[in-house]
Write a protein that holds these residues in place. Structure first.
Motif, PDB file in Angstrom:
ATOM      1  N   SER A 602       0.805  -1.220   0.000  1.00  0.00           N
ATOM      2  CA  SER A 602       0.000   0.000   0.000  1.00  0.00           C
ATOM      3  C   SER A 602       0.841   1.274   0.000  1.00  0.00           C
ATOM      4  CB  SER A 602      -0.921   0.004   1.228  1.00  0.00           C
ATOM      5  OG  SER A 602      -0.150  -0.020   2.427  1.00  0.00           O
ATOM      6  N   GLU A 603       2.169   1.150   0.074  1.00  0.00           N
ATOM      7  CA  GLU A 603       3.031   2.329   0.166  1.00  0.00           C
ATOM      8  C   GLU A 603       3.701   2.645  -1.173  1.00  0.00           C
ATOM      9  OE1 GLU A 603       5.652   2.605   3.489  1.00  0.00           O
ATOM     10  OE2 GLU A 603       4.335   1.438   4.801  1.00  0.00           O
ATOM     11  N   ASN A 604       3.749   3.941  -1.490  1.00  0.00           N
ATOM     12  CA  ASN A 604       4.426   4.426  -2.679  1.00  0.00           C
ATOM     13  C   ASN A 604       5.283   5.627  -2.288  1.00  0.00           C
ATOM     14  OD1 ASN A 604       3.102   2.961  -5.160  1.00  0.00           O
ATOM     15  ND2 ASN A 604       1.405   3.503  -3.785  1.00  0.00           N
ATOM     16  N   LEU A 605       6.520   5.629  -2.677  1.00  0.00           N
ATOM     17  CA  LEU A 605       7.403   6.721  -2.286  1.00  0.00           C
ATOM     18  C   LEU A 605       8.520   6.889  -3.299  1.00  0.00           C
ATOM     19  CD1 LEU A 605      10.058   5.333  -0.005  1.00  0.00           C
ATOM     20  CD2 LEU A 605       7.869   4.159   0.039  1.00  0.00           C
ATOM     21  N   GLU A 606       9.097   8.085  -3.294  1.00  0.00           N
ATOM     22  CA  GLU A 606      10.223   8.387  -4.156  1.00  0.00           C
ATOM     23  C   GLU A 606      11.514   8.328  -3.346  1.00  0.00           C
ATOM     24  OE1 GLU A 606       9.618  12.131  -6.029  1.00  0.00           O
ATOM     25  OE2 GLU A 606       8.356  11.275  -7.607  1.00  0.00           O
ATOM     26  N   ILE A 607      12.545   7.748  -3.947  1.00  0.00           N
ATOM     27  CA  ILE A 607      13.847   7.609  -3.287  1.00  0.00           C
ATOM     28  C   ILE A 607      14.924   8.144  -4.216  1.00  0.00           C
ATOM     29  CG2 ILE A 607      15.536   5.994  -2.338  1.00  0.00           C
ATOM     30  CD1 ILE A 607      13.235   4.107  -1.677  1.00  0.00           C
ATOM     31  N   THR A 608      15.687   9.100  -3.714  1.00  0.00           N
ATOM     32  CA  THR A 608      16.811   9.638  -4.479  1.00  0.00           C
ATOM     33  C   THR A 608      18.105   9.012  -3.974  1.00  0.00           C
ATOM     34  OG1 THR A 608      15.695  11.735  -4.874  1.00  0.00           O
ATOM     35  CG2 THR A 608      18.090  11.709  -5.095  1.00  0.00           C
ATOM     36  N   LEU A 609      18.880   8.464  -4.885  1.00  0.00           N
ATOM     37  CA  LEU A 609      20.139   7.804  -4.520  1.00  0.00           C
ATOM     38  C   LEU A 609      21.242   8.845  -4.420  1.00  0.00           C
ATOM     39  CD1 LEU A 609      20.026   4.542  -6.668  1.00  0.00           C
ATOM     40  CD2 LEU A 609      19.088   4.981  -4.390  1.00  0.00           C
ATOM     41  N   ASP A 610      21.290   9.523  -3.264  1.00  0.00           N
ATOM     42  CA  ASP A 610      22.354  10.502  -3.057  1.00  0.00           C
ATOM     43  C   ASP A 610      23.521   9.903  -2.285  1.00  0.00           C
ATOM     44  OD1 ASP A 610      20.924  10.272  -0.752  1.00  0.00           O
ATOM     45  OD2 ASP A 610      20.267  12.359  -0.678  1.00  0.00           O
ATOM     46  N   SER A 611      23.531   8.568  -2.124  1.00  0.00           N
ATOM     47  CA  SER A 611      24.702   7.851  -1.615  1.00  0.00           C
ATOM     48  C   SER A 611      24.651   6.436  -2.155  1.00  0.00           C
ATOM     49  CB  SER A 611      24.740   7.846  -0.084  1.00  0.00           C
ATOM     50  OG  SER A 611      23.704   7.050   0.434  1.00  0.00           O
ATOM     51  N   ILE A 612      25.773   5.725  -2.062  1.00  0.00           N
ATOM     52  CA  ILE A 612      25.835   4.355  -2.581  1.00  0.00           C
ATOM     53  C   ILE A 612      24.850   3.449  -1.848  1.00  0.00           C
ATOM     54  CG2 ILE A 612      27.278   2.267  -2.575  1.00  0.00           C
ATOM     55  CD1 ILE A 612      27.849   3.910  -4.945  1.00  0.00           C
ATOM     56  N   ALA A 613      24.783   3.576  -0.515  1.00  0.00           N
ATOM     57  CA  ALA A 613      23.904   2.737   0.289  1.00  0.00           C
ATOM     58  C   ALA A 613      22.893   3.633   0.985  1.00  0.00           C
ATOM     59  CB  ALA A 613      24.710   1.940   1.316  1.00  0.00           C
ATOM     60  N   VAL A 614      21.699   3.708   0.425  1.00  0.00           N
ATOM     61  CA  VAL A 614      20.655   4.589   0.946  1.00  0.00           C
ATOM     62  C   VAL A 614      19.772   3.813   1.902  1.00  0.00           C
ATOM     63  CG1 VAL A 614      18.591   5.908   0.345  1.00  0.00           C
ATOM     64  CG2 VAL A 614      20.658   6.120  -1.029  1.00  0.00           C
ATOM     65  N   SER A 615      19.502   4.417   3.063  1.00  0.00           N
ATOM     66  CA  SER A 615      18.675   3.763   4.063  1.00  0.00           C
ATOM     67  C   SER A 615      17.932   4.794   4.878  1.00  0.00           C
ATOM     68  CB  SER A 615      19.544   2.909   4.998  1.00  0.00           C
ATOM     69  OG  SER A 615      18.797   2.475   6.112  1.00  0.00           O
ATOM     70  N   ASN A 616      16.733   4.456   5.303  1.00  0.00           N
ATOM     71  CA  ASN A 616      16.006   5.287   6.251  1.00  0.00           C
ATOM     72  C   ASN A 616      15.984   4.633   7.629  1.00  0.00           C
ATOM     73  OD1 ASN A 616      14.202   3.184   5.734  1.00  0.00           O
ATOM     74  ND2 ASN A 616      12.404   4.482   6.038  1.00  0.00           N
ATOM     75  N   LYS A 617      16.875   3.668   7.844  1.00  0.00           N
ATOM     76  CA  LYS A 617      16.954   2.986   9.133  1.00  0.00           C
ATOM     77  C   LYS A 617      17.622   3.895  10.140  1.00  0.00           C
ATOM     78  CE  LYS A 617      16.474  -0.650  11.750  1.00  0.00           C
ATOM     79  NZ  LYS A 617      17.408  -1.722  11.934  1.00  0.00           N
ATOM     80  N   THR A 618      16.968   4.133  11.265  1.00  0.00           N
ATOM     81  CA  THR A 618      17.530   4.966  12.317  1.00  0.00           C
ATOM     82  C   THR A 618      17.417   4.250  13.635  1.00  0.00           C
ATOM     83  OG1 THR A 618      15.426   6.069  12.732  1.00  0.00           O
ATOM     84  CG2 THR A 618      16.911   7.104  11.129  1.00  0.00           C
ATOM     85  N   GLY A 619      17.993   4.850  14.669  1.00  0.00           N
ATOM     86  CA  GLY A 619      17.976   4.239  15.992  1.00  0.00           C
ATOM     87  C   GLY A 619      19.257   3.480  16.206  1.00  0.00           C
ATOM     88  N   GLY A 620      20.274   4.165  16.729  1.00  0.00           N
ATOM     89  CA  GLY A 620      21.611   3.595  16.810  1.00  0.00           C
ATOM     90  C   GLY A 620      21.691   2.296  17.540  1.00  0.00           C
ATOM     91  N   MET A 621      20.871   2.145  18.617  1.00  0.00           N
ATOM     92  CA  MET A 621      20.987   0.930  19.412  1.00  0.00           C
ATOM     93  C   MET A 621      20.543  -0.296  18.621  1.00  0.00           C
ATOM     94  SD  MET A 621      19.599   0.144  23.177  1.00  0.00           S
ATOM     95  CE  MET A 621      20.000  -1.381  23.986  1.00  0.00           C
ATOM     96  N   ILE A 622      19.392  -0.163  17.959  1.00  0.00           N
ATOM     97  CA  ILE A 622      18.918  -1.279  17.166  1.00  0.00           C
ATOM     98  C   ILE A 622      19.839  -1.533  15.992  1.00  0.00           C
ATOM     99  CG2 ILE A 622      17.015  -2.099  15.738  1.00  0.00           C
ATOM    100  CD1 ILE A 622      16.451  -2.153  18.679  1.00  0.00           C
ATOM    101  N   GLN A 623      20.254  -0.452  15.332  1.00  0.00           N
ATOM    102  CA  GLN A 623      21.119  -0.586  14.166  1.00  0.00           C
ATOM    103  C   GLN A 623      22.386  -1.341  14.520  1.00  0.00           C
ATOM    104  OE1 GLN A 623      21.751   2.900  11.741  1.00  0.00           O
ATOM    105  NE2 GLN A 623      23.939   2.490  11.715  1.00  0.00           N
ATOM    106  N   ASN A 624      22.905  -1.114  15.706  1.00  0.00           N
ATOM    107  CA  ASN A 624      24.187  -1.701  16.074  1.00  0.00           C
ATOM    108  C   ASN A 624      24.066  -2.944  16.922  1.00  0.00           C
ATOM    109  OD1 ASN A 624      25.572   0.325  14.763  1.00  0.00           O
ATOM    110  ND2 ASN A 624      25.556   1.672  16.553  1.00  0.00           N
ATOM    111  N   MET A 625      22.841  -3.407  17.109  1.00  0.00           N
ATOM    112  CA  MET A 625      22.670  -4.607  17.933  1.00  0.00           C
ATOM    113  C   MET A 625      23.216  -5.820  17.216  1.00  0.00           C
ATOM    114  SD  MET A 625      19.189  -6.206  19.500  1.00  0.00           S
ATOM    115  CE  MET A 625      18.816  -4.704  20.383  1.00  0.00           C
ATOM    116  N   PRO A 626      23.866  -6.787  17.937  1.00  0.00           N
ATOM    117  CA  PRO A 626      24.372  -7.978  17.279  1.00  0.00           C
ATOM    118  C   PRO A 626      23.238  -8.845  16.768  1.00  0.00           C
ATOM    119  CG  PRO A 626      24.572  -8.207  19.657  1.00  0.00           C
ATOM    120  CD  PRO A 626      24.148  -6.793  19.390  1.00  0.00           C
TER     121      PRO A 626
END
Length: 626
Positions: A602-626
């Motif tokens: 149900s989701e539609n969105l535009e993504i601009t590749l302004d870096s090699i690895a584009v992500s909207n993942k945030t939250g340092g603790m979760i991102q860095n969890m083993p």
């Protein structure tokens, strides 16, 4: 199951029970023009791993294994001259044989000289014994032979240089034995066909083996098969070779309460290898279907596998160059120190990880973690270390008991979602006010950076990267449906070609990509969907663009994902088989600086590749969890 896998599930349960903040990451808001924030997933995690790990050599597979890919002309040649062969007639309770190099004693016929021997008839309870010089090459032709031996191998090769067991064209042959063997010499005979010498099976007939004691066919040297239609029903192993099992062709139906094909050499780590160049296989096992103490190489053939444990397990490497591997069910699919797919078609349905790269159990190199034990200092509530005796069982049992990584309450093992006193949010459902101003999730007591109570650091940079382990995909077609991680490497992940489609689990303790080092993409196509809680994308050190997108809402299984360019051309499209809350994708058609339209359910969105690895993942603790 890897240590990383264990830590992830344990931490998810501990955090749910102990920490006051919810542990799943939310979505970063789109900018006013709909562009996705260009925060690279590996910004912190990848940098930490690079600091802690030496560079990975991407060409280590098979360096420590002696893989013999050649089959001799005699291995393939099943011809014989009937008039020149010694005839052995099985007559129920007796045996008749007349010729040089053969003798009969009771219900045992002994072959003692080099030559060709044709065996036909039925033997109620007896044995063919080969006891020749260690330089003798012997051909035994089974021509409509049925042999049952209640206390030992139906065919026992005690000594020879090499034995060729030929299945005469159009013949039907059956071997079997009792449920308990009695040793008659210094050898422990444990197969319906048991050989102390190199053994080759060839021909165009059929062979059925019913091994009620342990194994079907055993060679204590090399087991080579170049033809025939072979069915083995075994209590333990169907086909077993000490130095190697090599298969060029044939039709195989292998059913076992243990393993299907096994090669194991405890004396020489370069041996104990499985090589498959062709053939058609249907393998159903309660343990591993293919298991090698060395490496497994598949250069062709068609394999259909149903496994109660790993479909293919190698202590060294698993390499697939050509052929078709269809794994309908298993615990883990392909498991090795290094797993490489260069070609062919691979389709895996796994209840846990589909592909797993991890050090073998007997690894002694510094930095290689033993998968059968846990390191000291694993954290539990209060900052005390969990000892080995405190750890849950390593993996799910065959009778459906819960997996490890789940906490116990009143003797019941609980999933993280079942822990009392805490309702875990779904993807995109982060409670308001939980994120800090810089987007990081504070831990209990206001700690940042993934600090566990007691001072433990959950940052991914603190998890040891094994620079000897990797998953590498250079070609072929790979489709996986995983109940755990899709691609799980205790080291790194490399994608340079091929097409990969990953249906990940909805479980927030697993991810479509899971690695401790880096994940570099330089070519190929990957389309992956799964949960967002532990999501990882490709590293910024890649040369090909990639996208990791955490969705605002979970999408139903079957809801299509498409990626289109600014001209409206759709170049990636698939329908995930499982409910999903994030997608990971890469393609050579992705260009830096271009804008694309991603549709996911149900989701539609535009993504601009302004870096090699584009992500909207945030939250340092979760991102860095083993």
């Amino acid at each position: 199951m890897t240590d990383t896998k264990y830590r992830k599930k344990l931490l998810m349960a501990l955090l749910a029970a102990v920490l006051m903040a919810a542990m799943l990451c939310g979505c970063a808001g789109d900018s006013g023009d709909g562009e996705t924030s260009a925060s690279s997933l590996d910004g912190e995690a990848d940098a930490g791993n690079r600091d802690n790990a030496e560079e990975t050599d991407q060409n280590m597979e098979l360096a420590g294994s002696e893989i013999g890919r050649e089959f001799t002309e005699r291995d393939r040649d099943s011809s014989y001259t009937e008039s020149e062969a010694v005839q052995i007639e099985l007559e129920g309770n007796s045996i008749s044989a007349d010729g040089r190099g053969v003798s009969v004693s009771g219900n045992t016929v002994t072959i003692s000289e080099e030559g060709t021997y044709v065996v036909s008839g039925h033997l109620n309870d007896g044995q063919i014994l080969v006891d020749a010089s260690d330089s003798a090459k012997i051909q035994i032709v089974l021509k409509n032979a049925e042999i049952y031996c209640g206390t030992s191998a139906a065919i026992y090769i005690r000594e020879a240089d090499k034995v060729f067991l030929t299945l005469a064209e159009g013949s039907r042959n059956v071997l079997g034995g009792g449920a308990e063997y009695t040793d008659t010499d210094e050898n422990t005979v444990d197969g319906a066909i048991f050989s102390k010498a190199d053994l080759t099976l060839n021909g165009a007939g059929s062979l059925e083996i019913n091994a009620e004691y342990k194994h079907g066919i055993v060679s204590k040297d090399d087991l080579v098969i170049t033809g025939g239609s072979i069915t083995v029903n075994a209590v333990s192993q169907c086909l077993s070779g000490k130095d190697s099992v090599k298969i060029a062709d044939g039709v195989f139906v292998l059913n076992s309460e243990g393993k299907g094909i096994k090669a194991e050499n405890t004396d020489d780590s370069t041996l104990g290898n499985i090589y498959i160049a062709g053939g058609k296989f249907t393998i159903r096992t309660e343990d591993d279907s293919l298991h090698a103490s060395g490496s497994i190489v598949i250069d062709g053939g068609d394999l259909i596998v149903e496994s109660g444990d790993d479909a293919c397990h190698a202590d060294a490497d698993v390499v697939i160059n050509e052929g078709t591997v269809l794994v309908n069910s298993c615990y883990e699919g392909l498991e090795g120190y290094r797993v490489v797919i260069n070609g062919g078609t691979v389709d895996i349905t796994a209840s846990d990880d589909a592909i797993n790269a991890a050090a073998p159990k007997n690894a002694s190199d510094t930095g290689n973690q033993d998968r059968t034990s846990r390191q000291e200092g694993e954290m539990q509530p209060g900052g005390e270390a969990l000892q080995n005796s405190d750890m849950p069982d390593e993996k799910e049992s065959l009778d459906g008991e819960p997996q490890n990584g789940e906490l116990s309450q009143n003797g019941k093992l609980l999933q993280a979602e079942e822990l009392p006193g805490r309702e875990l949010p779904q993807a995109g459902g982060m409670p308001e006010g939980e994120l800090s101003e810089d987007g990081e999730m504070p831990a209990a007591g206001g700690r940042r950076g993934g600090q566990m109570p007691g001072g433990g650091d959950t940052g991914r940079g603190s998890i040891e990267n094994d620079s000897n382990a990797y998953i590498k995909i250079t070609g072929g077609e790979l489709t996986v449906t995983a109940g755990g991680d899709g691609l799980d490497s205790n080291g790194s992940l490399f994608l340079s070609g091929g097409t990969v489609c990953i249906n990940g689990t909805a479980s927030q303790g697993d991810s479509v990509l899971d690695y401790n080092g880096i994940a570099e993409v330089t070519g190929g196509v990957l389309m992956a969907s799964g949960s967002s809680g532990m999501a990882q994308g490709f590293s910024s050190s890649s040369s090909q663009c990639s996208i990791l997108r955490v969705l605002d809402e979970s999408q139903e299984a079957g809801s299509t994902v498409t990626l289109s360019d600014s001209a409206g051309k759709t170049f990636l499209s698939w329908s995930p088989a499982v409910q999903y809350s994030c997608v990971v994708l890469t393609s050579p058609e992705l260009k830096l600086g271009e804008t694309y339209t991603l549709s996911a359910g149900s989701e539609n969105l535009e993504i601009t590749l302004d870096s090699i690895a584009v992500s909207n993942k945030t939250g340092g603790m979760i991102q860095n969890m083993p």
